[in-house]
Design an enzyme around this catalytic site. Structure first.
Site, mmCIF file in Angstrom:
data_model
loop_
_atom_site.group_PDB
_atom_site.id
_atom_site.type_symbol
_atom_site.label_atom_id
_atom_site.label_comp_id
_atom_site.label_asym_id
_atom_site.label_seq_id
_atom_site.Cartn_x
_atom_site.Cartn_y
_atom_site.Cartn_z
ATOM 1 N N ASP A 134 0.861 -1.162 0.000
ATOM 2 C CA ASP A 134 0.000 0.000 0.000
ATOM 3 C C ASP A 134 0.912 1.231 0.000
ATOM 4 O OD1 ASP A 134 -2.385 1.628 0.461
ATOM 5 O OD2 ASP A 134 -1.662 1.808 2.519
ATOM 6 N N ASP A 142 -0.115 5.164 1.126
ATOM 7 C CA ASP A 142 -0.302 6.094 2.238
ATOM 8 C C ASP A 142 -0.322 5.359 3.573
ATOM 9 O OD1 ASP A 142 -0.843 8.712 0.796
ATOM 10 O OD2 ASP A 142 -2.334 7.434 -0.130
#
Length: 222
Positions: A17, A19
């Site tokens: 991922d 953020d």
């Protein structure tokens, strides 16, 4: 060590991922979404914590407000987030850890649209990877496993032989549902989540080993 430790297990690829996982954009995200919430009469204190790890259009749609067009609002939010990258920084150890990986063995899998992903990666001093899955690439965002399944497919691997790095609940569920192993990054969270997965605050806690077969293995940093 967690009951679902990734240590000692060979993986074909790592799926990250963005953020909260390889970079921190929490301050910018909360500024933009907080201001948007206030404009629409929504309590930012209770609302803003719900936006992390999910596509903007789905977050707005989930509100069920008939006077808001989710697609239109998502575009407004995208423009605001692209304009505000103040305080976007890499998670500790992430630049070195990513640089140590063969580029054909890892991908970024993010709920952000591609223009925002590029902007935040550059702001954090991270290179845009060769392999990246963004909001535009999937019909259903996290917690659907579609994004991680696609990330693994683009690398040529089965997601069940991949390791997902995530920080948000929706992404953790997406990784689990894809059949992948999961590491939870807690660097941007004041409290570690209740999870059986390994939790790390910094990539300096991990040591990478490459097998002669090309598989990736992790062990605790010495």
């Amino acid at each position: 060590m967690s009951s679902l430790s990734p240590f000692g297990k060979p993986f074909d690829a790592f799926l990250f991922d963005m953020d909260g996982t390889i970079l921190s954009s929490i301050a910018a995200t909360e500024r933009v979404w907080g201001a948007w919430a206030i404009r629409h009469g929504i309590d930012p204190v209770t609302f803003v914590p719900t936006v992390h790890g999910v596509r903007a259009v789905e977050t707005v749609r989930r509100l069920g407000l008939p006077h808001l067009d989710p697609e239109h609002e998502a575009k407004i939010l995208l423009e605001a987030e692209i304009a505000d990258v103040d305080g976007v920084v890499p998670i500790e150890g992430a630049p070195e850890f990513l640089a140590s990986l063969p580029e054909e063995r890892w991908a970024v899998v993010t709920s952000a649209p591609l223009p925002l992903a590029r902007r935040r990666l550059e702001a954090a001093g991270l290179s845009v990877p060769r392999n990246i899955v963004t909001a535009e690439d999937v019909e259903r965002g996290k917690p659907s496993p579609e994004c991680f399944q696609l990330g693994a497919k683009r690398l040529g691997f089965d997601p069940r032989n991949c390791l997902v790095f995530e920080d948000a609940a929706a992404g953790i569920v997406a990784g689990e549902t894809a059949g992948a192993s999961v590491v939870v990054v807690t660097a941007t969270h004041p409290h570690a989540p209740k999870t059986s997965h390994l939790c790390i605050d910094s990539y300096r806690e991990l040591e990478l080993r490459m097998e002669t077969s090309g598989e990736l293995m992790l062990q605790p940093a010495r």
